[in-house]
Design an enzyme around this catalytic site. Structure first.
Site, PDB file in Angstrom:
ATOM      1  N   ARG A 194      -0.958   2.012   9.910  1.00  0.00           N
ATOM      2  CA  ARG A 194       0.359   2.654   9.936  1.00  0.00           C
ATOM      3  C   ARG A 194       1.069   2.441  11.275  1.00  0.00           C
ATOM      4  O   ARG A 194       2.240   2.781  11.414  1.00  0.00           O
ATOM      5  CB  ARG A 194       0.218   4.148   9.663  1.00  0.00           C
ATOM      6  CG  ARG A 194      -0.312   4.405   8.246  1.00  0.00           C
ATOM      7  CD  ARG A 194      -0.352   5.861   7.917  1.00  0.00           C
ATOM      8  NE  ARG A 194       1.022   6.389   7.897  1.00  0.00           N
ATOM      9  CZ  ARG A 194       1.311   7.667   7.984  1.00  0.00           C
ATOM     10  NH1 ARG A 194       0.368   8.557   8.117  1.00  0.00           N
ATOM     11  NH2 ARG A 194       2.565   8.073   7.965  1.00  0.00           N
ATOM     12  N   CYS A 195       0.382   1.860  12.248  1.00  0.00           N
ATOM     13  CA  CYS A 195       0.946   1.656  13.585  1.00  0.00           C
ATOM     14  C   CYS A 195       1.505   0.235  13.699  1.00  0.00           C
ATOM     15  O   CYS A 195       0.797  -0.743  13.466  1.00  0.00           O
ATOM     16  CB  CYS A 195      -0.153   1.877  14.626  1.00  0.00           C
ATOM     17  SG  CYS A 195       0.308   1.394  16.296  1.00  0.00           S
TER      18      CYS A 195
END
Length: 113
Positions: A9-10
């Site tokens: 998700r980064c």
């Protein structure tokens, strides 16, 4: 063989993984939020990075403040990363004898030489 401690998700983690894949390097992906690291594994990363625990932490996360970690000793900081993996900086990429934090993602290029 490289290992990336990855949070999909980064954006920085995704960019770092893309650089590794573009170089056709063999990579082991560890999603550390799904498979939290042990105290020993975090200690090994700190040794490879040659940094203190605070430098491997996301100090702006709410959990850092909630846990009152500012000024805490190294053992407490390591324990916090074991118990709250979200506090660990990301991504971290390791080779056999070296590690980097992929901020910026181009830092990983030093491991690809």
């Amino acid at each position: 063989m490289l290992t990336i401690y990855h949070n999909p998700r980064c954006s920085k983690s995704r960019q770092t993984l893309a650089l590794i894949e573009a170089a056709n390097a063999e990579v082991n992906i560890v999603e550390y939020l799904k498979n939290p690291l042990s105290k020993e594994e975090i200690s090994q990363l700190l040794t490879l990075l040659n940094i203190e625990p605070l430098a491997m932490m996301r100090t702006k996360e709410a959990e850092f403040k909630e846990q009152a970690l500012k000024g805490a000793d190294n053992e407490t900081l390591i324990a916090a990363m074991v118990n709250i993996p979200k506090l660990m900086e990301r991504p971290i990429v390791t080779s056999a004898d070296k590690a980097i934090i992929g901020r910026p993602p181009e830092n990983v290029l030093s491991l690809l030489k």
